[in-house]
Design a protein around this motif. Structure first.
Motif, PDB file in Angstrom:
ATOM      1  N   ILE A  36       0.839  -1.205   0.000  1.00  0.00           N
ATOM      2  CA  ILE A  36       0.000   0.000   0.000  1.00  0.00           C
ATOM      3  C   ILE A  36       0.872   1.252   0.000  1.00  0.00           C
ATOM      4  N   ASN A  37       0.445   2.264  -0.745  1.00  0.00           N
ATOM      5  CA  ASN A  37       1.214   3.502  -0.854  1.00  0.00           C
ATOM      6  C   ASN A  37       0.291   4.722  -0.767  1.00  0.00           C
ATOM      7  N   LEU A  38       0.858   5.810  -0.217  1.00  0.00           N
ATOM      8  CA  LEU A  38       0.095   7.053  -0.102  1.00  0.00           C
ATOM      9  C   LEU A  38       1.063   8.221  -0.266  1.00  0.00           C
ATOM     10  N   ALA A  39       0.764   9.162  -1.163  1.00  0.00           N
ATOM     11  CA  ALA A  39       1.671  10.293  -1.389  1.00  0.00           C
ATOM     12  C   ALA A  39       0.905  11.479  -1.972  1.00  0.00           C
ATOM     13  N   PRO A  40       1.392  12.717  -1.663  1.00  0.00           N
ATOM     14  CA  PRO A  40       0.715  13.922  -2.165  1.00  0.00           C
ATOM     15  C   PRO A  40       1.209  14.366  -3.541  1.00  0.00           C
ATOM     16  N   TYR A  41       0.289  14.884  -4.336  1.00  0.00           N
ATOM     17  CA  TYR A  41       0.602  15.379  -5.684  1.00  0.00           C
ATOM     18  C   TYR A  41      -0.178  16.668  -5.939  1.00  0.00           C
ATOM     19  N   SER A  42       0.539  17.767  -6.158  1.00  0.00           N
ATOM     20  CA  SER A  42      -0.167  19.039  -6.367  1.00  0.00           C
ATOM     21  C   SER A  42      -0.151  19.499  -7.837  1.00  0.00           C
ATOM     22  N   PHE A  43       0.527  18.753  -8.714  1.00  0.00           N
ATOM     23  CA  PHE A  43       0.275  18.947 -10.143  1.00  0.00           C
ATOM     24  C   PHE A  43      -1.016  18.189 -10.415  1.00  0.00           C
ATOM     25  N   PHE A  44      -2.140  18.781 -10.047  1.00  0.00           N
ATOM     26  CA  PHE A  44      -3.390  18.019  -9.967  1.00  0.00           C
ATOM     27  C   PHE A  44      -4.576  18.914 -10.312  1.00  0.00           C
ATOM     28  N   PHE A  56      -3.199  14.036 -12.648  1.00  0.00           N
ATOM     29  CA  PHE A  56      -2.090  14.523 -11.836  1.00  0.00           C
ATOM     30  C   PHE A  56      -0.798  14.084 -12.508  1.00  0.00           C
ATOM     31  N   SER A  57       0.276  14.754 -12.171  1.00  0.00           N
ATOM     32  CA  SER A  57       1.533  14.481 -12.843  1.00  0.00           C
ATOM     33  C   SER A  57       2.600  14.133 -11.821  1.00  0.00           C
ATOM     34  N   SER A  58       3.264  13.013 -12.070  1.00  0.00           N
ATOM     35  CA  SER A  58       4.319  12.566 -11.161  1.00  0.00           C
ATOM     36  C   SER A  58       5.627  12.474 -11.916  1.00  0.00           C
ATOM     37  N   SER A  59       6.694  12.973 -11.288  1.00  0.00           N
ATOM     38  CA  SER A  59       7.997  12.683 -11.876  1.00  0.00           C
ATOM     39  C   SER A  59       8.211  11.183 -11.744  1.00  0.00           C
ATOM     40  N   ARG A  60       8.912  10.605 -12.714  1.00  0.00           N
ATOM     41  CA  ARG A  60       9.102   9.146 -12.645  1.00  0.00           C
ATOM     42  C   ARG A  60      10.096   8.799 -11.546  1.00  0.00           C
ATOM     43  N   ASP A  64      17.467   8.218  -7.197  1.00  0.00           N
ATOM     44  CA  ASP A  64      17.639   6.889  -7.801  1.00  0.00           C
ATOM     45  C   ASP A  64      16.354   6.079  -7.777  1.00  0.00           C
ATOM     46  N   LYS A  65      15.394   6.554  -6.995  1.00  0.00           N
ATOM     47  CA  LYS A  65      14.189   5.754  -6.753  1.00  0.00           C
ATOM     48  C   LYS A  65      13.095   6.066  -7.778  1.00  0.00           C
ATOM     49  N   VAL A  66      12.396   5.034  -8.211  1.00  0.00           N
ATOM     50  CA  VAL A  66      11.225   5.238  -9.068  1.00  0.00           C
ATOM     51  C   VAL A  66      10.050   5.521  -8.146  1.00  0.00           C
ATOM     52  N   LYS A  67       9.247   6.533  -8.476  1.00  0.00           N
ATOM     53  CA  LYS A  67       8.147   6.881  -7.560  1.00  0.00           C
ATOM     54  C   LYS A  67       7.107   5.766  -7.520  1.00  0.00           C
ATOM     55  N   ASP A  68       6.732   5.407  -6.299  1.00  0.00           N
ATOM     56  CA  ASP A  68       5.842   4.249  -6.097  1.00  0.00           C
ATOM     57  C   ASP A  68       4.461   4.483  -6.702  1.00  0.00           C
ATOM     58  N   THR A  69       3.927   5.687  -6.553  1.00  0.00           N
ATOM     59  CA  THR A  69       2.564   5.949  -7.027  1.00  0.00           C
ATOM     60  C   THR A  69       2.457   5.652  -8.522  1.00  0.00           C
ATOM     61  N   LEU A  70       3.385   6.199  -9.291  1.00  0.00           N
ATOM     62  CA  LEU A  70       3.345   6.024 -10.743  1.00  0.00           C
ATOM     63  C   LEU A  70       3.526   4.551 -11.109  1.00  0.00           C
ATOM     64  N   ALA A  97       8.116  12.066   2.221  1.00  0.00           N
ATOM     65  CA  ALA A  97       9.522  11.663   2.095  1.00  0.00           C
ATOM     66  C   ALA A  97       9.616  10.494   1.121  1.00  0.00           C
ATOM     67  N   GLU A  98      10.804  10.296   0.579  1.00  0.00           N
ATOM     68  CA  GLU A  98      10.968   9.242  -0.439  1.00  0.00           C
ATOM     69  C   GLU A  98      11.150   7.892   0.250  1.00  0.00           C
ATOM     70  N   TYR A  99      10.080   7.381   0.842  1.00  0.00           N
ATOM     71  CA  TYR A  99      10.153   6.104   1.554  1.00  0.00           C
ATOM     72  C   TYR A  99      10.284   4.948   0.565  1.00  0.00           C
ATOM     73  N   GLY A 179      -4.345  24.739   0.115  1.00  0.00           N
ATOM     74  CA  GLY A 179      -3.732  25.099  -1.157  1.00  0.00           C
ATOM     75  C   GLY A 179      -2.223  24.986  -1.071  1.00  0.00           C
ATOM     76  N   ARG A 180      -1.614  24.491  -2.141  1.00  0.00           N
ATOM     77  CA  ARG A 180      -0.150  24.433  -2.191  1.00  0.00           C
ATOM     78  C   ARG A 180       0.364  25.654  -2.926  1.00  0.00           C
ATOM     79  N   LEU A 181       1.324  26.333  -2.327  1.00  0.00           N
ATOM     80  CA  LEU A 181       2.029  27.409  -3.021  1.00  0.00           C
ATOM     81  C   LEU A 181       3.366  26.806  -3.463  1.00  0.00           C
TER      82      LEU A 181
END
Ligand SMILES: Cc1cc2nc3c(=O)[nH]c(=O)nc-3n(C[C@H](O)[C@H](O)[C@H](O)COP(=O)(O)O)c2cc1C
Length: 208
Positions: A36-44, A56-60, A64-70, A97-99, A179-181
């Protein structure tokens, strides 16, 4: 000042500083192996009514780590967007954090995972709005270490806490969306105002 993005170091900070405030999608997903994974994304944002579509947009990569959500959404085609509101903003931040993939961010944040009805990823119980989504498409943007995946998802079921909805109307005084600034800056959205949209009236508005 005129900025050429191609020749301006740190342009990403300018871009995220001017496209504000951004809503925050708190995305829950599950890997094919069940992590299970949970992470915030504000390109949304929400981008269409029919079919009801969010992006929403996630960097890959994060270093060195590939983002889990994507990776999870590519594997399973399902996710839940939980809206971030002031009451869970700090919990949201703890998950960012990049867990490693094995870490369950629900536990890190002290949030409650409750089952969804149409998709496998659980919902965040403390979030007043959960959107169960199925993947339509991932559009790659950019290349190499800078590549992003634009995730396009269809909302197949929405959960809205009863006290924030009256008919079709969402009560923002109760929702408290965050809101994210840019960078570490956020805003509350309590200071609202109304403006009635004008209707075009050809007879009265004709010039000359
Ligand atoms: C408020 C907030 C918004 C974020 N928005 C994005 C985003 O839109 N795209 C992105 O790639 N990362 C974004 N991040 C960073 C990711 O949340 C972070 O890289 C996270 O560790 C990714 O987790 P995952 O590998 O479990 O998917 C954001 C972080 C925060 C705190």
């Amino acid at each position: 000042m005129i900025i050429d993005p191609a020749n301006f170091e740190g342009f990403n900070r300018v871009l995220t500083g001017v496209v504000v405030p951004r809503p925050i999608a708190f995305v829950s997903s599950v890997s094919a192996s069940g992590l299970i994974n949970l992470a915030p994304y504000s390109f949304f944002n929400a981008v269409a009514y029919n079919p009801p579509t969010i992006v929403f947009s996630s960097s890959r990569h994060a270093g060195d780590k590939v983002k889990d959500t994507l990776a999870n959404i590519e594997e399973t085609g399902e996710f839940v967007v939980n809206m971030v509101v002031d009451e869970i903003a700090e919990a949201m931040n703890r998950t960012a954090a990049e867990y490693p993939a094995e870490v369950d961010e629900f536990e890190i944040a002290g949030l409650t995972a409750v089952h969804s009805l149409l998709v496998q990823p659980p919902r965040v119980a403390e979030s007043p709005v959960n959107m169960e989504c199925r993947l339509k498409q991932i559009v790659p943007i950019g290349e190499g270490i800078h590549q992003h995946g634009l995730v396009i998802g269809e909302i197949v079921l929405m959960h809205v806490r009863d006290d924030i909805i009256d008919g079709h109307r969402i009560n923002h005084d109760r929702l408290h969306p965050t809101g994210r600034l840019a960078g570490n800056m956020y805003c509350h959205t309590a200071d609202t105002f109304q403006m009635v949209r004008p209707a075009y009236q050809p007879d009265t508005e004709r010039v000359g």
